[in-house]
Design a protein around this motif. Structure first.
Motif, PDB file in Angstrom:
ATOM      1  N   ARG A 254      -2.394  -7.952 -14.355  1.00 43.17           N
ATOM      2  CA  ARG A 254      -1.715  -7.925 -14.851  1.00 43.17           C
ATOM      3  C   ARG A 254      -0.432  -6.857 -15.740  1.00 43.17           C
ATOM      4  NH1 ARG A 254      -0.512 -11.722 -18.009  1.00 43.17           N
ATOM      5  NH2 ARG A 254      -2.128 -12.265 -18.632  1.00 43.17           N
ATOM      6  N   ASP A 255       0.408  -6.244 -15.513  1.00 44.38           N
ATOM      7  CA  ASP A 255       0.516  -4.912 -16.299  1.00 44.38           C
ATOM      8  C   ASP A 255       1.892  -5.507 -17.757  1.00 44.38           C
ATOM      9  OD1 ASP A 255       3.459  -5.599 -15.326  1.00 44.38           O
ATOM     10  OD2 ASP A 255       2.645  -3.967 -13.570  1.00 44.38           O
ATOM     11  N   LEU A 256       2.257  -4.965 -18.630  1.00 43.48           N
ATOM     12  CA  LEU A 256       3.290  -6.442 -19.151  1.00 43.48           C
ATOM     13  C   LEU A 256       4.272  -6.375 -18.474  1.00 43.48           C
ATOM     14  CD1 LEU A 256       3.190  -2.767 -21.847  1.00 43.48           C
ATOM     15  CD2 LEU A 256       1.795  -5.234 -21.902  1.00 43.48           C
ATOM     16  N   ASN A 257       5.042  -5.918 -17.835  1.00 47.36           N
ATOM     17  CA  ASN A 257       5.915  -6.969 -16.726  1.00 47.36           C
ATOM     18  C   ASN A 257       5.435  -8.258 -16.221  1.00 47.36           C
ATOM     19  OD1 ASN A 257       8.087  -5.171 -18.011  1.00 47.36           O
ATOM     20  ND2 ASN A 257       7.398  -3.183 -16.408  1.00 47.36           N
ATOM     21  N   ASP A 258       4.212  -8.236 -16.234  1.00 49.42           N
ATOM     22  CA  ASP A 258       3.101  -9.386 -14.846  1.00 49.42           C
ATOM     23  C   ASP A 258       3.313  -9.395 -13.544  1.00 49.42           C
ATOM     24  OD1 ASP A 258       2.404 -10.907 -17.057  1.00 49.42           O
ATOM     25  OD2 ASP A 258       4.112 -12.251 -17.526  1.00 49.42           O
ATOM     26  N   VAL A 259       3.759  -7.846 -13.627  1.00 47.55           N
ATOM     27  CA  VAL A 259       3.820  -7.474 -11.983  1.00 47.55           C
ATOM     28  C   VAL A 259       1.653  -7.199 -12.060  1.00 47.55           C
ATOM     29  CG1 VAL A 259       3.378  -5.484 -10.384  1.00 47.55           C
ATOM     30  CG2 VAL A 259       5.542  -6.067 -12.361  1.00 47.55           C
ATOM     31  N   GLU A 260       1.448  -8.023 -10.482  1.00 49.40           N
ATOM     32  CA  GLU A 260      -0.390  -8.066 -10.001  1.00 49.40           C
ATOM     33  C   GLU A 260      -0.580  -6.208  -9.782  1.00 49.40           C
ATOM     34  OE1 GLU A 260      -0.979 -11.519  -8.665  1.00 49.40           O
ATOM     35  OE2 GLU A 260       0.360 -12.806 -10.530  1.00 49.40           O
ATOM     36  N   HIS A 261      -1.587  -6.138 -10.208  1.00 50.71           N
ATOM     37  CA  HIS A 261      -2.809  -5.244  -9.624  1.00 50.71           C
ATOM     38  C   HIS A 261      -3.570  -5.534  -8.923  1.00 50.71           C
ATOM     39  CE1 HIS A 261       0.150  -2.263 -11.139  1.00 50.71           C
ATOM     40  NE2 HIS A 261       0.375  -3.579 -11.440  1.00 50.71           N
TER      41      HIS A 261
ATOM     42  N   VAL B 288     -11.046   2.504  -9.972  1.00 48.59           N
ATOM     43  CA  VAL B 288     -11.469   2.863  -9.054  1.00 48.59           C
ATOM     44  C   VAL B 288     -10.521   3.547  -7.488  1.00 48.59           C
ATOM     45  CG1 VAL B 288     -13.104   3.623  -6.988  1.00 48.59           C
ATOM     46  CG2 VAL B 288     -13.967   2.632  -9.469  1.00 48.59           C
ATOM     47  N   VAL B 289      -9.678   1.973  -7.636  1.00 49.33           N
ATOM     48  CA  VAL B 289      -8.659   1.375  -7.014  1.00 49.33           C
ATOM     49  C   VAL B 289      -8.176   0.673  -7.637  1.00 49.33           C
ATOM     50  CG1 VAL B 289      -7.978   1.202  -4.453  1.00 49.33           C
ATOM     51  CG2 VAL B 289     -10.017   2.112  -4.515  1.00 49.33           C
ATOM     52  N   ASP B 290      -6.667   0.799  -7.109  1.00 49.30           N
ATOM     53  CA  ASP B 290      -5.507  -0.094  -7.556  1.00 49.30           C
ATOM     54  C   ASP B 290      -4.760  -0.194  -6.173  1.00 49.30           C
ATOM     55  OD1 ASP B 290      -2.620  -1.045  -8.694  1.00 49.30           O
ATOM     56  OD2 ASP B 290      -3.330  -0.548 -10.703  1.00 49.30           O
ATOM     57  N   LEU B 291      -4.531  -1.618  -5.753  1.00 47.69           N
ATOM     58  CA  LEU B 291      -3.958  -1.376  -4.074  1.00 47.69           C
ATOM     59  C   LEU B 291      -2.204  -1.419  -4.585  1.00 47.69           C
ATOM     60  CD1 LEU B 291      -6.018  -4.338  -2.406  1.00 47.69           C
ATOM     61  CD2 LEU B 291      -5.805  -2.008  -2.334  1.00 47.69           C
ATOM     62  N   ALA B 292      -1.660  -1.773  -5.568  1.00 47.80           N
ATOM     63  CA  ALA B 292      -0.324  -2.163  -6.166  1.00 47.80           C
ATOM     64  C   ALA B 292      -0.209  -0.683  -5.846  1.00 47.80           C
ATOM     65  CB  ALA B 292      -0.414  -2.949  -7.310  1.00 47.80           C
ATOM     66  N   GLU B 293      -1.102   0.605  -6.471  1.00 45.61           N
ATOM     67  CA  GLU B 293      -0.231   1.812  -6.860  1.00 45.61           C
ATOM     68  C   GLU B 293      -1.102   2.861  -5.010  1.00 45.61           C
ATOM     69  OE1 GLU B 293       1.298   3.073  -9.165  1.00 45.61           O
ATOM     70  OE2 GLU B 293       0.912   0.452 -10.468  1.00 45.61           O
ATOM     71  N   THR B 294      -1.449   2.323  -4.241  1.00 47.18           N
ATOM     72  CA  THR B 294      -1.741   3.594  -3.703  1.00 47.18           C
ATOM     73  C   THR B 294      -0.776   3.156  -2.045  1.00 47.18           C
ATOM     74  OG1 THR B 294      -3.559   1.159  -2.722  1.00 47.18           O
ATOM     75  CG2 THR B 294      -4.136   3.127  -3.527  1.00 47.18           C
ATOM     76  N   GLY B 295       0.058   3.028  -1.824  1.00 44.11           N
ATOM     77  CA  GLY B 295       1.530   2.632  -1.363  1.00 44.11           C
ATOM     78  C   GLY B 295       2.386   2.078  -1.316  1.00 44.11           C
ATOM     79  N   SER B 296       3.474   1.592  -0.914  1.00 46.75           N
ATOM     80  CA  SER B 296       3.929   1.548  -1.288  1.00 46.75           C
ATOM     81  C   SER B 296       4.512   0.009  -0.132  1.00 46.75           C
ATOM     82  CB  SER B 296       4.986   2.550  -1.451  1.00 46.75           C
ATOM     83  OG  SER B 296       6.226   2.872   0.327  1.00 46.75           O
ATOM     84  N   GLY B 297       6.092  -0.624  -0.294  1.00 45.40           N
ATOM     85  CA  GLY B 297       6.060  -1.856   0.067  1.00 45.40           C
ATOM     86  C   GLY B 297       5.495  -2.939   0.802  1.00 45.40           C
ATOM     87  N   ASP B 298       5.952  -3.598   1.051  1.00 43.69           N
ATOM     88  CA  ASP B 298       5.567  -5.267   0.796  1.00 43.69           C
ATOM     89  C   ASP B 298       4.329  -5.381   0.553  1.00 43.69           C
ATOM     90  OD1 ASP B 298       8.727  -6.324   0.549  1.00 43.69           O
ATOM     91  OD2 ASP B 298       8.272  -6.914   3.074  1.00 43.69           O
ATOM     92  N   MET B 299       3.352  -5.080   1.590  1.00 41.75           N
ATOM     93  CA  MET B 299       1.614  -4.693   1.981  1.00 41.75           C
ATOM     94  C   MET B 299       1.298  -4.445   0.363  1.00 41.75           C
ATOM     95  SD  MET B 299       1.353  -6.592   4.073  1.00 41.75           S
ATOM     96  CE  MET B 299       3.305  -7.810   4.132  1.00 41.75           C
ATOM     97  N   HIS B 300       1.882  -3.597  -0.600  1.00 43.33           N
ATOM     98  CA  HIS B 300       1.668  -3.215  -1.907  1.00 43.33           C
ATOM     99  C   HIS B 300       2.074  -3.975  -2.587  1.00 43.33           C
ATOM    100  CE1 HIS B 300      -1.440   0.313  -0.504  1.00 43.33           C
ATOM    101  NE2 HIS B 300      -0.772  -0.207   0.520  1.00 43.33           N
ATOM    102  N   MET B 301       3.097  -5.564  -2.692  1.00 40.50           N
ATOM    103  CA  MET B 301       3.535  -6.118  -4.063  1.00 40.50           C
ATOM    104  C   MET B 301       2.406  -7.221  -3.730  1.00 40.50           C
ATOM    105  SD  MET B 301       7.147  -5.028  -3.028  1.00 40.50           S
ATOM    106  CE  MET B 301       7.859  -6.321  -4.394  1.00 40.50           C
ATOM    107  N   PHE B 302       1.724  -7.881  -4.266  1.00 41.45           N
ATOM    108  CA  PHE B 302       1.448  -9.229  -4.879  1.00 41.45           C
ATOM    109  C   PHE B 302       1.969 -10.002  -5.291  1.00 41.45           C
ATOM    110  CE2 PHE B 302      -1.555  -5.202  -3.989  1.00 41.45           C
ATOM    111  CZ  PHE B 302      -2.186  -5.628  -3.010  1.00 41.45           C
TER     112      PHE B 302
END
Length: 409
Positions: free
Chosen positions: A390-397, A70-84
């Protein structure tokens, strides 16, 4: 109260191989095959015992978690505040979504669509800063309490509109306790019993811990119930976490109770949060926890990793393979009072979908809900779940997923 636990005092007796299952010898009354009800309930020494052999959900009524967020906070914006990185918690409160990010040690606030709003905290030792941000507690009135992990660590209370309200330090040796539903109290675990335990008895042990409730000013704590803690392997010159070791799970329900599970069997106990008295034991019968030697060896090798020191390899070589796995890996209470227990995945299966046993608030087994692959479930609302994928690159969403409940009113 069931023998083996004591309220606000200490755990009586030694470590028991089967935990609660050995406290009360229980079984279903004899029934013809196929004639037994899905669940039975009875009282024993003032404790209500509910045993289930089949799920209560009928075919087509099973709950399911939809894979598309419903919401993916790694995809709803850019910059440091959307990197986890090392996300500790994800929750919704009122008009906000909130994330505790472990590496930045920040409490980040977003609007319902996932747009960044504001941030609190950060690394440091000043007011509202953290050394190891670990736990968020949503209070009944909407305030948010964030806590360091260390025993006696710092805590900070925030208003999500105006920011920092106040700070505190937990009592020494008290660790924070995860609280997945809103609460009127702050809870923790006092592990001083472990430090004073007799180390002359070596081997696999479960030193006791005490579940405590912090005072309103957070400066002291009241002991509620003492239970077996996590399994630890006591060696002559070191301690080690066993392969597939059992952990103790204590979860405040937010409704005047505590749910406690030792992972010895697919069961839990509900304890009165004022007196520590066991009120309910709910269990699912017939679940095999058997582990093959091959499974245990794979788990050991993955835990060991390719760069372990010779000393660590020596310690691991002395750890025997278990015959059984823990009955579950994690335990939650959802917004409606249902109890969720996630199957043990360990390190080898950590990227697989996870099955969760779900009981209703009366202890009846409803059925099994599967979470998506690579998704860590953290909180469950009435119609949505919260966690990090975690996606296939281990990026957290950090994500919100829909919880579909066919036939629910």
């Amino acid at each position: 109260m069931a023998a083996g636990w004591t309220a606000a005092a200490g755990w009586t007796g030694g470590v028991r191989r089967r935990g609660l299952a050995s406290v009360l010898v229980l079984g279903l009354a004899g029934c013809e095959e196929g004639a037994a009800p899905a669940s039975t309930s009875r009282d024993s020494l003032g404790v209500r015992i509910v045993e289930s052999v089949a799920p209560a959900w009928e075919e087509g009524a099973e709950w399911r978690i939809e894979d598309r967020p419903v919401v993916d906070l790694a995809e709803t914006g850019s910059g440091d505040m959307h990197m986890f990185l090392r996300v500790r918690d994800v929750l919704r409160t009122g008009e906000y979504l909130v994330v505790a990010d472990g590496v930045s040690r920040q409490v980040r606030v977003y609007d319902p669509e996932g747009r960044f709003v504001r941030v609190f905290g950060g690394p440091g030792e000043g007011p509202g800063e953290f050394g190891f941000l670990a736990v968020l507690v949503l209070m009944d009135d909407g305030r948010l309490v964030a806590q360091d992990f260390a025993p006696g660590g710092r805590g900070a209370e925030f208003d999500l509109h105006s920011g920092l309200i106040g700070t505190f330090s937990r009592p020494q040796l008290v660790y924070p306790l995860s609280q997945p539903v809103p609460s009127h109290h702050i809870w923790g675990t006092d592990e001083r019993v472990i430090l004073g335990d007799d180390r002359s008895i070596q081997g696999l042990r479960r030193p006791a811990i005490t579940i405590v409730r912090l005072s309103p000013n957070r400066e002291s704590s009241d002991p509620i119930v003492t239970v077996p803690g996590d399994e630890v392997l006591i060696l002559p010159d070191a301690d080690a976490i066993p392969i597939m070791g059992r952990r103790t799970h204590a979860v405040p329900t937010g409704r005047g109770g505590l749910v406690i599970g030792t992972a010895d069997a697919v069961e839990y106990s509900r304890v009165d949060a004022r007196t520590g008295r066991v009120e309910l034991i709910a269990r699912i019968l017939g679940v095999s926890l058997e582990v093959s030697r091959e499974e245990a060896e794979r788990e050991k090798q993955v835990r060991l990793g390719p760069r372990a020191s010779p000393r660590v390899r020596e310690i691991f070589a002395g750890i025997s393979a278990p015959d059984e796995k823990p009955a579950y890996q994690q335990m939650l209470v959802d917004a409606e009072g249902n109890v969720w227990a996630g199957e043990f995945l360990g390190f080898v299966r950590r990227d697989e979908p996870q099955d969760w046993y779900v009981w209703d608030s009366s202890g009846i087994w409803l059925g099994v809900v599967e979470t998506p692959a690579r998704f860590e479930l953290m909180r469950v609302g009435a119609g949505e779940v919260f966690g990090v994928r975690r996606d296939l690159n281990d990026v957290e969403h950090p994500q919100v997923l829909r919880l579909a409940k066919p036939g629910a009113s």
